[in-house]
Design a protein around this motif. Sequence first.
Motif, PDB file in Angstrom:
ATOM      1  N   ARG A 200      -5.431  -7.930   1.520  1.00 23.05           N
ATOM      2  CA  ARG A 200      -4.195  -7.813   2.296  1.00 23.05           C
ATOM      3  C   ARG A 200      -3.068  -7.224   1.462  1.00 23.05           C
ATOM      4  NH1 ARG A 200      -2.151 -12.732   3.923  1.00 23.05           N
ATOM      5  NH2 ARG A 200      -3.650 -13.958   2.756  1.00 23.05           N
ATOM      6  N   ALA A 201      -3.163  -7.403   0.132  1.00 18.99           N
ATOM      7  CA  ALA A 201      -2.139  -6.855  -0.760  1.00 18.99           C
ATOM      8  C   ALA A 201      -2.422  -5.400  -1.127  1.00 18.99           C
ATOM      9  CB  ALA A 201      -2.053  -7.699  -2.027  1.00 18.99           C
ATOM     10  N   GLY A 202      -3.569  -4.880  -0.668  1.00 19.86           N
ATOM     11  CA  GLY A 202      -3.916  -3.502  -1.032  1.00 19.86           C
ATOM     12  C   GLY A 202      -4.382  -3.375  -2.462  1.00 19.86           C
ATOM     13  N   LEU A 203      -4.910  -4.475  -3.005  1.00 19.61           N
ATOM     14  CA  LEU A 203      -5.391  -4.500  -4.383  1.00 19.61           C
ATOM     15  C   LEU A 203      -6.884  -4.792  -4.400  1.00 19.61           C
ATOM     16  CD1 LEU A 203      -2.450  -6.666  -5.748  1.00 19.61           C
ATOM     17  CD2 LEU A 203      -2.872  -4.273  -6.368  1.00 19.61           C
ATOM     18  N   ASP A 204      -7.538  -4.334  -5.449  1.00 19.95           N
ATOM     19  CA  ASP A 204      -8.977  -4.554  -5.575  1.00 19.95           C
ATOM     20  C   ASP A 204      -9.263  -5.755  -6.469  1.00 19.95           C
ATOM     21  OD1 ASP A 204      -9.555  -2.277  -4.043  1.00 19.95           O
ATOM     22  OD2 ASP A 204      -9.351  -0.984  -5.817  1.00 19.95           O
ATOM     23  N   LEU A 205     -10.371  -6.415  -6.172  1.00 17.04           N
ATOM     24  CA  LEU A 205     -10.835  -7.475  -7.060  1.00 17.04           C
ATOM     25  C   LEU A 205     -11.294  -6.821  -8.363  1.00 17.04           C
ATOM     26  CD1 LEU A 205     -11.373 -10.618  -6.716  1.00 17.04           C
ATOM     27  CD2 LEU A 205     -13.788  -9.976  -6.483  1.00 17.04           C
ATOM     28  N   PRO A 206     -10.795  -7.278  -9.523  1.00 18.98           N
ATOM     29  CA  PRO A 206     -11.236  -6.679 -10.795  1.00 18.98           C
ATOM     30  C   PRO A 206     -12.750  -6.737 -10.928  1.00 18.98           C
ATOM     31  CG  PRO A 206      -9.323  -8.062 -11.154  1.00 18.98           C
ATOM     32  CD  PRO A 206      -9.761  -8.309  -9.734  1.00 18.98           C
ATOM     33  N   GLN A 207     -13.301  -5.781 -11.647  1.00 16.78           N
ATOM     34  CA  GLN A 207     -14.760  -5.673 -11.745  1.00 16.78           C
ATOM     35  C   GLN A 207     -15.306  -5.974 -13.137  1.00 16.78           C
ATOM     36  OE1 GLN A 207     -16.769  -5.109  -9.023  1.00 16.78           O
ATOM     37  NE2 GLN A 207     -14.797  -5.454  -7.984  1.00 16.78           N
ATOM     38  N   GLY A 208     -14.452  -6.282 -14.086  1.00 16.03           N
ATOM     39  CA  GLY A 208     -14.908  -6.526 -15.449  1.00 16.03           C
ATOM     40  C   GLY A 208     -15.629  -7.849 -15.587  1.00 16.03           C
ATOM     41  N   PRO A 209     -16.190  -8.116 -16.770  1.00 12.34           N
ATOM     42  CA  PRO A 209     -16.897  -9.378 -17.005  1.00 12.34           C
ATOM     43  C   PRO A 209     -15.952 -10.572 -16.944  1.00 12.34           C
ATOM     44  CG  PRO A 209     -16.612  -8.181 -19.061  1.00 12.34           C
ATOM     45  CD  PRO A 209     -16.176  -7.264 -17.972  1.00 12.34           C
ATOM     46  N   ARG A 210     -16.460 -11.680 -16.444  1.00  8.33           N
ATOM     47  CA  ARG A 210     -15.659 -12.906 -16.350  1.00  8.33           C
ATOM     48  C   ARG A 210     -16.168 -13.977 -17.298  1.00  8.33           C
ATOM     49  NH1 ARG A 210     -16.601 -15.096 -11.299  1.00  8.33           N
ATOM     50  NH2 ARG A 210     -14.996 -16.583 -11.845  1.00  8.33           N
ATOM     51  N   THR A 211     -17.300 -13.751 -17.882  1.00  4.34           N
ATOM     52  CA  THR A 211     -17.854 -14.720 -18.818  1.00  4.34           C
ATOM     53  C   THR A 211     -18.384 -13.977 -20.030  1.00  4.34           C
ATOM     54  OG1 THR A 211     -20.036 -14.614 -17.783  1.00  4.34           O
ATOM     55  CG2 THR A 211     -18.539 -16.357 -17.025  1.00  4.34           C
ATOM     56  N   GLY A 212     -18.502 -14.699 -21.115  1.00  3.18           N
ATOM     57  CA  GLY A 212     -19.020 -14.100 -22.331  1.00  3.18           C
ATOM     58  C   GLY A 212     -18.799 -15.050 -23.487  1.00  3.18           C
ATOM     59  N   ALA A 213     -19.385 -14.754 -24.613  1.00  2.00           N
ATOM     60  CA  ALA A 213     -19.271 -15.645 -25.762  1.00  2.00           C
ATOM     61  C   ALA A 213     -17.824 -15.817 -26.197  1.00  2.00           C
ATOM     62  CB  ALA A 213     -20.103 -15.081 -26.918  1.00  2.00           C
ATOM     63  N   TRP A 214     -16.989 -14.807 -25.895  1.00  3.51           N
ATOM     64  CA  TRP A 214     -15.598 -14.857 -26.323  1.00  3.51           C
ATOM     65  C   TRP A 214     -14.736 -15.702 -25.404  1.00  3.51           C
ATOM     66  CZ3 TRP A 214     -13.676 -13.048 -21.898  1.00  3.51           C
ATOM     67  CH2 TRP A 214     -14.457 -12.141 -21.175  1.00  3.51           C
ATOM     68  N   ALA A 215     -15.256 -16.077 -24.228  1.00  2.00           N
ATOM     69  CA  ALA A 215     -14.388 -16.787 -23.289  1.00  2.00           C
ATOM     70  C   ALA A 215     -15.041 -18.005 -22.658  1.00  2.00           C
ATOM     71  CB  ALA A 215     -13.929 -15.843 -22.180  1.00  2.00           C
ATOM     72  N   ALA A 216     -16.308 -17.927 -22.286  1.00  2.00           N
ATOM     73  CA  ALA A 216     -16.907 -18.977 -21.473  1.00  2.00           C
ATOM     74  C   ALA A 216     -16.885 -20.332 -22.176  1.00  2.00           C
ATOM     75  CB  ALA A 216     -18.347 -18.601 -21.124  1.00  2.00           C
ATOM     76  N   GLY A 217     -16.131 -21.247 -21.610  1.00  2.00           N
ATOM     77  CA  GLY A 217     -16.088 -22.590 -22.157  1.00  2.00           C
ATOM     78  C   GLY A 217     -15.308 -22.727 -23.441  1.00  2.00           C
ATOM     79  N   ALA A 218     -14.656 -21.662 -23.887  1.00  2.00           N
ATOM     80  CA  ALA A 218     -14.016 -21.687 -25.198  1.00  2.00           C
ATOM     81  C   ALA A 218     -12.843 -22.659 -25.263  1.00  2.00           C
ATOM     82  CB  ALA A 218     -13.564 -20.281 -25.576  1.00  2.00           C
ATOM     83  N   GLY A 219     -11.945 -22.564 -24.306  1.00  2.00           N
ATOM     84  CA  GLY A 219     -10.796 -23.465 -24.311  1.00  2.00           C
ATOM     85  C   GLY A 219     -11.221 -24.912 -24.173  1.00  2.00           C
ATOM     86  N   ARG A 220     -12.227 -25.153 -23.360  1.00  2.00           N
ATOM     87  CA  ARG A 220     -12.728 -26.515 -23.176  1.00  2.00           C
ATOM     88  C   ARG A 220     -13.360 -27.054 -24.454  1.00  2.00           C
ATOM     89  NH1 ARG A 220      -9.746 -27.393 -18.920  1.00  2.00           N
ATOM     90  NH2 ARG A 220     -10.636 -26.913 -16.880  1.00  2.00           N
ATOM     91  N   GLN A 221     -13.741 -26.162 -25.357  1.00  2.00           N
ATOM     92  CA  GLN A 221     -14.326 -26.573 -26.635  1.00  2.00           C
ATOM     93  C   GLN A 221     -13.290 -26.609 -27.753  1.00  2.00           C
ATOM     94  OE1 GLN A 221     -17.561 -23.843 -27.364  1.00  2.00           O
ATOM     95  NE2 GLN A 221     -18.370 -24.112 -25.301  1.00  2.00           N
ATOM     96  N   GLY A 222     -12.036 -26.387 -27.407  1.00  2.00           N
ATOM     97  CA  GLY A 222     -10.984 -26.423 -28.412  1.00  2.00           C
ATOM     98  C   GLY A 222     -10.728 -25.098 -29.101  1.00  2.00           C
ATOM     99  N   LEU A 223     -11.302 -24.021 -28.574  1.00  2.00           N
ATOM    100  CA  LEU A 223     -11.087 -22.690 -29.143  1.00  2.00           C
ATOM    101  C   LEU A 223     -10.031 -21.974 -28.300  1.00  2.00           C
ATOM    102  CD1 LEU A 223     -14.802 -21.710 -29.787  1.00  2.00           C
ATOM    103  CD2 LEU A 223     -13.168 -22.705 -31.399  1.00  2.00           C
ATOM    104  N   HIS A 224      -8.951 -21.593 -28.927  1.00  2.00           N
ATOM    105  CA  HIS A 224      -7.834 -21.039 -28.169  1.00  2.00           C
ATOM    106  C   HIS A 224      -7.424 -19.667 -28.694  1.00  2.00           C
ATOM    107  CE1 HIS A 224      -7.383 -24.764 -25.946  1.00  2.00           C
ATOM    108  NE2 HIS A 224      -7.555 -25.410 -27.078  1.00  2.00           N
ATOM    109  N   THR A 225      -6.655 -18.974 -27.879  1.00  2.00           N
ATOM    110  CA  THR A 225      -6.232 -17.624 -28.231  1.00  2.00           C
ATOM    111  C   THR A 225      -5.029 -17.666 -29.178  1.00  2.00           C
ATOM    112  OG1 THR A 225      -4.964 -17.577 -26.176  1.00  2.00           O
ATOM    113  CG2 THR A 225      -7.136 -16.581 -26.130  1.00  2.00           C
ATOM    114  N   GLU A 226      -4.733 -16.513 -29.774  1.00  2.00           N
ATOM    115  CA  GLU A 226      -3.744 -16.460 -30.844  1.00  2.00           C
ATOM    116  C   GLU A 226      -2.373 -16.986 -30.425  1.00  2.00           C
ATOM    117  OE1 GLU A 226      -3.422 -12.602 -32.470  1.00  2.00           O
ATOM    118  OE2 GLU A 226      -1.787 -13.104 -33.835  1.00  2.00           O
ATOM    119  N   SER A 227      -1.983 -16.709 -29.213  1.00  2.00           N
ATOM    120  CA  SER A 227      -0.632 -17.098 -28.782  1.00  2.00           C
ATOM    121  C   SER A 227      -0.486 -18.604 -28.594  1.00  2.00           C
ATOM    122  CB  SER A 227      -0.289 -16.393 -27.465  1.00  2.00           C
ATOM    123  OG  SER A 227      -1.173 -16.809 -26.436  1.00  2.00           O
TER     124      SER A 227
END
Length: 247
Positions: A200-227
């Motif tokens: 409805r907003a005229g935008l597309d659903l992003p198509q990139g990966p949503r999971t991977g070793a760099w992200a999946a479950g990382a925050g839940r395991q105490g691994l956080h990003t630089e900021s």
Amino acid sequence: MTSTDTTRLTGAGAAAALALGDDALILSHRLGEWAGHAPVLEEEVALANIALDLLGQARILLSMVGDEDELAYLREERSFRNLQLVEQPNGDFAHTIARQLYFSFYQHEVYGELARGDGPFAPLAAKAVKETAYHRDHAEQWTLRLGDGTEESRSRMRAALDALWKYTGEMFQPVEGQGGLDLPALEERWLTALTGVLDRAGLDLPQGPRTGAWAAGAGRQGLHTESFGRMLAEMQHLHRSHPGASW
């Protein structure tokens, strides 16, 4: 129900409360950073109200685990169990809205399921699901306005959706103590709802990966990003500088 009349959880229940509570606490702080900087006064009030809703949820959930102040202000970075998505910097306004769109739709589905159950989170979820319905509507309305606005607003919203997409897979990773959630069904509903809004907003659903070793479950395991470390230092500065102080 207040933060002072909760029953302390242990084991898997405490782990689940910590994950939900840290999500709410960290996103509340990020939204609070907009105070004095929002594009219009009305939006500043709206973001502050959402932040306060999340802070209230965080207080109850952290109190289910231990002392809410100690858990919020005295833990080290690796002890936080929030999603990496909610710790992402505000960026421009489109980034904040994209983060809200992804997370509020997810959180509304989670609390909806928890409210229908009979576990320790049901009372909180019954109240929170009403709050998150407002958060979801707020993000949806802004997504429509930005996507259907000018070429500049559409371009920024598209860039924000793409930039944060890689953090969304973590939302549907199993969390200890949340075994009652049907994550595949929850993810399907999230994707369907999200697709509808973006169409409805005229935008597309992003198509990139949503999971991977760099992200999946990382925050839940105490691994956080630089900021996150910088944000945590700012959030905890006053409490750590004046331990035991009272107003």
